[in-house]
Write a protein that holds these residues in place. Structure first.
Motif, PDB file in Angstrom:
ATOM      1  N   LYS A 122       0.935  -1.265   0.044  1.00 12.37           N
ATOM      2  CA  LYS A 122       0.008  -0.170  -0.173  1.00 12.37           C
ATOM      3  C   LYS A 122       0.892   1.194  -0.221  1.00 12.37           C
ATOM      4  CE  LYS A 122      -3.540  -2.334   0.138  1.00 12.37           C
ATOM      5  NZ  LYS A 122      -4.680  -2.704  -1.015  1.00 12.37           N
ATOM      6  N   ILE A 123       2.162   1.111   0.009  1.00 10.19           N
ATOM      7  CA  ILE A 123       3.154   2.127   0.064  1.00 10.19           C
ATOM      8  C   ILE A 123       3.116   2.618  -1.327  1.00 10.19           C
ATOM      9  CG2 ILE A 123       5.523   3.007   0.356  1.00 10.19           C
ATOM     10  CD1 ILE A 123       5.717   0.735   2.433  1.00 10.19           C
ATOM     11  N   THR A 124       2.962   4.047  -1.626  1.00 14.11           N
ATOM     12  CA  THR A 124       3.170   4.476  -2.866  1.00 14.11           C
ATOM     13  C   THR A 124       4.449   5.186  -3.232  1.00 14.11           C
ATOM     14  OG1 THR A 124       2.215   6.844  -2.010  1.00 14.11           O
ATOM     15  CG2 THR A 124       0.811   5.217  -2.694  1.00 14.11           C
ATOM     16  N   VAL A 125       4.674   5.084  -4.516  1.00 15.23           N
ATOM     17  CA  VAL A 125       6.033   5.694  -4.942  1.00 15.23           C
ATOM     18  C   VAL A 125       6.163   7.234  -4.572  1.00 15.23           C
ATOM     19  CG1 VAL A 125       7.521   6.532  -6.861  1.00 15.23           C
ATOM     20  CG2 VAL A 125       6.423   4.344  -6.826  1.00 15.23           C
ATOM     21  N   LYS A 126       4.995   7.863  -4.622  1.00 14.12           N
ATOM     22  CA  LYS A 126       4.985   9.387  -4.307  1.00 14.12           C
ATOM     23  C   LYS A 126       5.422   9.663  -2.661  1.00 14.12           C
ATOM     24  CE  LYS A 126       1.723  13.273  -4.087  1.00 14.12           C
ATOM     25  NZ  LYS A 126       0.388  13.982  -4.413  1.00 14.12           N
ATOM     26  N   GLU A 127       4.876   8.723  -1.981  1.00 10.56           N
ATOM     27  CA  GLU A 127       5.195   9.096  -0.563  1.00 10.56           C
ATOM     28  C   GLU A 127       6.647   8.600  -0.084  1.00 10.56           C
ATOM     29  OE1 GLU A 127       2.445   6.869   2.505  1.00 10.56           O
ATOM     30  OE2 GLU A 127       2.113   5.291   0.981  1.00 10.56           O
ATOM     31  N   LEU A 128       6.874   7.401  -0.926  1.00  7.50           N
ATOM     32  CA  LEU A 128       8.344   7.021  -0.502  1.00  7.50           C
ATOM     33  C   LEU A 128       9.226   8.118  -0.913  1.00  7.50           C
ATOM     34  CD1 LEU A 128       9.651   3.341  -1.320  1.00  7.50           C
ATOM     35  CD2 LEU A 128      11.136   5.555  -1.822  1.00  7.50           C
ATOM     36  N   CYS A 129       9.040   8.825  -2.083  1.00 11.64           N
ATOM     37  CA  CYS A 129       9.887   9.669  -2.646  1.00 11.64           C
ATOM     38  C   CYS A 129       9.917  11.048  -1.606  1.00 11.64           C
ATOM     39  CB  CYS A 129       9.526  10.172  -4.172  1.00 11.64           C
ATOM     40  SG  CYS A 129       9.843   8.870  -5.337  1.00 11.64           S
ATOM     41  N   ALA A 130       8.714  11.385  -1.274  1.00 12.86           N
ATOM     42  CA  ALA A 130       8.541  12.463  -0.317  1.00 12.86           C
ATOM     43  C   ALA A 130       9.436  12.261   1.102  1.00 12.86           C
ATOM     44  CB  ALA A 130       7.270  12.689  -0.056  1.00 12.86           C
ATOM     45  N   ARG A 131       9.275  10.981   1.456  1.00 12.78           N
ATOM     46  CA  ARG A 131       9.875  10.783   2.908  1.00 12.78           C
ATOM     47  C   ARG A 131      11.689  10.592   2.594  1.00 12.78           C
ATOM     48  NH1 ARG A 131       8.226   7.794   7.273  1.00 12.78           N
ATOM     49  NH2 ARG A 131       6.045   8.545   6.728  1.00 12.78           N
ATOM     50  N   SER A 132      11.973  10.127   1.267  1.00 17.66           N
ATOM     51  CA  SER A 132      13.479   9.999   1.191  1.00 17.66           C
ATOM     52  C   SER A 132      14.021  11.138   0.507  1.00 17.66           C
ATOM     53  CB  SER A 132      13.500   8.916   0.245  1.00 17.66           C
ATOM     54  OG  SER A 132      12.865   8.482  -0.880  1.00 17.66           O
ATOM     55  N   GLU A 133      13.086  12.178   0.162  1.00 15.14           N
ATOM     56  CA  GLU A 133      13.644  13.402  -0.476  1.00 15.14           C
ATOM     57  C   GLU A 133      14.536  13.133  -1.593  1.00 15.14           C
ATOM     58  OE1 GLU A 133      15.856  15.204   2.694  1.00 15.14           O
ATOM     59  OE2 GLU A 133      14.027  15.970   3.659  1.00 15.14           O
ATOM     60  N   ILE A 134      13.832  12.452  -2.520  1.00 12.89           N
ATOM     61  CA  ILE A 134      14.195  12.349  -3.776  1.00 12.89           C
ATOM     62  C   ILE A 134      12.909  12.339  -4.826  1.00 12.89           C
ATOM     63  CG2 ILE A 134      15.887  10.543  -3.204  1.00 12.89           C
ATOM     64  CD1 ILE A 134      13.967   8.327  -4.510  1.00 12.89           C
ATOM     65  N   THR A 135      13.359  12.891  -6.116  1.00 12.45           N
ATOM     66  CA  THR A 135      12.170  12.595  -7.183  1.00 12.45           C
ATOM     67  C   THR A 135      11.537  11.517  -7.791  1.00 12.45           C
ATOM     68  OG1 THR A 135      13.665  12.815  -9.114  1.00 12.45           O
ATOM     69  CG2 THR A 135      13.303  15.063  -7.847  1.00 12.45           C
ATOM     70  N   ARG A 136      10.508  11.409  -8.170  1.00  9.12           N
ATOM     71  CA  ARG A 136       9.835  10.264  -8.669  1.00  9.12           C
ATOM     72  C   ARG A 136      10.928   9.814  -9.976  1.00  9.12           C
ATOM     73  NH1 ARG A 136       4.175   9.419  -7.862  1.00  9.12           N
ATOM     74  NH2 ARG A 136       3.964   8.723  -9.877  1.00  9.12           N
ATOM     75  N   GLY A 137      11.271  10.721 -10.748  1.00  4.40           N
ATOM     76  CA  GLY A 137      12.229  10.313 -11.766  1.00  4.40           C
ATOM     77  C   GLY A 137      13.648   9.748 -11.197  1.00  4.40           C
ATOM     78  N   THR A 138      14.050  10.013  -9.993  1.00  4.01           N
ATOM     79  CA  THR A 138      14.914   9.360  -9.514  1.00  4.01           C
ATOM     80  C   THR A 138      14.744   7.797  -9.156  1.00  4.01           C
ATOM     81  OG1 THR A 138      16.121  11.288  -8.679  1.00  4.01           O
ATOM     82  CG2 THR A 138      16.698   9.524  -7.452  1.00  4.01           C
ATOM     83  N   PHE A 139      13.600   7.667  -8.504  1.00  2.00           N
ATOM     84  CA  PHE A 139      12.884   6.450  -7.991  1.00  2.00           C
ATOM     85  C   PHE A 139      12.949   5.526  -9.249  1.00  2.00           C
ATOM     86  CE2 PHE A 139       9.763   3.211  -7.796  1.00  2.00           C
ATOM     87  CZ  PHE A 139       9.993   2.519  -6.647  1.00  2.00           C
ATOM     88  N   TYR A 140      12.364   6.031 -10.223  1.00  2.14           N
ATOM     89  CA  TYR A 140      12.256   5.156 -11.591  1.00  2.14           C
ATOM     90  C   TYR A 140      13.567   4.882 -12.432  1.00  2.14           C
ATOM     91  CZ  TYR A 140       7.299   5.630 -10.804  1.00  2.14           C
ATOM     92  OH  TYR A 140       5.976   5.674 -10.262  1.00  2.14           O
ATOM     93  N   GLN A 141      14.660   5.462 -12.074  1.00  2.00           N
ATOM     94  CA  GLN A 141      16.070   5.109 -12.433  1.00  2.00           C
ATOM     95  C   GLN A 141      16.370   3.559 -11.989  1.00  2.00           C
ATOM     96  OE1 GLN A 141      18.882   8.116 -11.922  1.00  2.00           O
ATOM     97  NE2 GLN A 141      17.793   9.759 -12.795  1.00  2.00           N
ATOM     98  N   TYR A 142      16.049   3.511 -10.774  1.00  2.00           N
ATOM     99  CA  TYR A 142      16.238   2.282 -10.099  1.00  2.00           C
ATOM    100  C   TYR A 142      15.420   1.132 -10.168  1.00  2.00           C
ATOM    101  CZ  TYR A 142      19.973   5.365  -8.269  1.00  2.00           C
ATOM    102  OH  TYR A 142      20.895   6.245  -8.193  1.00  2.00           O
ATOM    103  N   TYR A 143      13.964   1.475  -9.903  1.00  5.43           N
ATOM    104  CA  TYR A 143      12.876   0.561  -9.898  1.00  5.43           C
ATOM    105  C   TYR A 143      11.562   1.044 -10.701  1.00  5.43           C
ATOM    106  CZ  TYR A 143      15.734  -0.309  -5.802  1.00  5.43           C
ATOM    107  OH  TYR A 143      16.824  -0.668  -4.736  1.00  5.43           O
TER     108      TYR A 143
END
Length: 224
Positions: free
Chosen positions: A35-56
């Motif tokens: 139920k964890i979203t990419v949006k909240e994960l990025c906000a909590r880890s202080e990265i952009t969604r684009g950065t997340f999608y570079q890895y996963y």
């Protein structure tokens, strides 16, 4: 200079990956992992969604890679034990050949949990973790417990399946309690290992007694 730049870029990339994983595991304390979203994960880890999608590609791939790394780790550790394990012996030779010291698979299990404690605590969380990961770990544990019992000379009888299941469940119960407890409020790793080893020794001795003494075997049968 080019090599130094590449090394620095790789180090930064690894730090970002670790931050994503750490944030994801910490969020599992608050809600079900899927139920964890990419949006909240990025906000909590202080990265952009684009950065997340570079890895996963998504949360599921993130979880899959975390689990694959953990399962590879424990498989490697158990494989090392197997390559160094003693050969088995007839249960009738229990008193002469049984090794009363805690077997390596018990020690390896808790070393594994300690080295990966944040991930193991999160993924084994009864409410928010992943039950399918727990099943995969149990399958590996059952295999290594059976190998341990073969080494201890225990037969493949009607009690073995029950013991293996109970013993594997105790591995998880002990790990959960240990990882969630303050170190000063709970047993040390060596104490937990010795406690589980007491069950192993008892199983071996009772099997030995049942095999050499028909009267004892009959008494045990009457009890159950």
């Amino acid at each position: 200079m080019v090599d130094n730049f590449a090394a620095g870029k790789t180090a930064k990339s690894e730090q970002t990956r670790k931050r994503i994983i750490h944030t994801f595991l910490s969020l599992i304390d608050e809600k079900k992992w899927d139920k964890i979203t990419v949006k909240e994960l990025c906000a909590r880890s202080e990265i952009t969604r684009g950065t997340f999608y570079q890895y996963y590609s998504d949360i599921y791939e993130l979880m899959e890679q975390i689990q694959a790394s953990l399962l590879s780790d424990i498989q490697t550790r158990f494989a090392q034990i197997q390559s160094e394990s003693r050969s088995g012996f007839p249960i009738e030779e229990f008193l002469e050949k049984f090794d009363y010291e805690p077997p390596q698979n018990l020690i390896v299990w808790f070393d594994f949990c300690k080295d990966n404690q944040d991930a193991i605590r999160a993924l084994l969380d009864l409410q928010n973790g992943d039950i399918y990961f727990e099943k995969k770990l149990k399958h590996l544990l059952i295999d290594t417990i059976n190998e341990m019992m073969d080494t201890d000379g225990l037969p493949h009888d009607e009690l073995r399946n029950y013991f293996v299941k109970a013993f594997s469940e105790l591995h998880f119960l002990a790990a959960r309690i240990w990882l969630e407890s303050d170190e000063s409020d709970f047993l040390s790793v060596s104490e937990v290992v010795n406690l589980l080893n007491t069950m192993r020794v008892g199983a071996g001795y009772l099997t030995f007694k049942r095999n050499i003494s028909p009267e004892f075997a009959q008494k045990i049968k009457e009890l159950y």
